[in-house]
Design a protein around this motif. Structure first.
Motif, short mmCIF file in Angstrom:
data_model
loop_
_atom_site.label_atom_id
_atom_site.label_comp_id
_atom_site.label_asym_id
_atom_site.label_seq_id
_atom_site.Cartn_x
_atom_site.Cartn_y
_atom_site.Cartn_z
N SER A 69 0.83 -1.29 0.12
CA SER A 69 0.14 -0.06 -0.08
C SER A 69 0.86 1.41 -0.06
N MET A 70 2.11 1.02 0.41
CA MET A 70 3.15 2.29 0.53
C MET A 70 3.93 2.34 -0.96
N VAL A 71 3.97 1.47 -1.65
CA VAL A 71 4.59 1.67 -3.08
C VAL A 71 3.98 1.72 -4.17
N ILE A 72 2.42 1.77 -4.11
CA ILE A 72 1.49 2.09 -5.43
C ILE A 72 1.35 3.58 -5.11
N ILE A 73 0.89 4.09 -6.24
CA ILE A 73 0.38 5.23 -6.58
C ILE A 73 -1.05 5.24 -6.92
N PRO A 74 -1.83 5.88 -6.26
CA PRO A 74 -1.51 6.85 -5.10
C PRO A 74 -1.31 6.15 -3.95
#
Length: 120
Positions: A69-74
């Motif tokens: 969840s922290m490496v995807i955009i957004p």
């Protein structure tokens, strides 16, 4: 676009955001809270009735998706939060299971089961 964004209310900004309710980025974490609720509900169950494999898989999936969840955009903060809670409730249950399995009660039940089992 900037003027349009500035004139929108907070609710409209949320609805139209890249992680708002018009996208899967919103609904996947919202539905995943059911796993957290189930994990919290399992705190009332005896540890002997909990599945170690199932709770280990909840911990693993929670940690994997927390990172994702922290490496995807957004960046998807709701997904991060729910998966952190999934991993946390899973870890709590794994701790309860391991504590039970190290107890004298569990060891006694295992010894009784081994004594009753027929020899081949």
């Amino acid at each position: 676009m900037a003027a349009t964004t500035a004139s929108q209310s907070a609710l409209q900004k949320f609805i139209n955001s890249p992680a708002g309710p018009k996208t899967i980025h919103f609904w996947a974490p919202a539905m995943k809270w059911a796993l957290v609720i189930a994990g919290v509900g399992d705190l009332a169950r005896p540890a002997e009735r909990l599945s170690l494999a199932q709770n280990c898989s909840l911990v693993a999936t929670g940690l994997i998706w927390t990172r994702y969840s922290m490496v995807i955009i957004p960046k998807n903060w709701p997904l991060f939060t729910v998966n952190l809670f999934v991993a946390g409730t899973g870890l709590m249950q794994v701790g309860r299971i391991m504590n039970y399995r190290m107890s004298d009660e569990y060891k006694q039940k295992q010894a009784e089961a081994a004594a009753v089992a027929p020899s081949s």
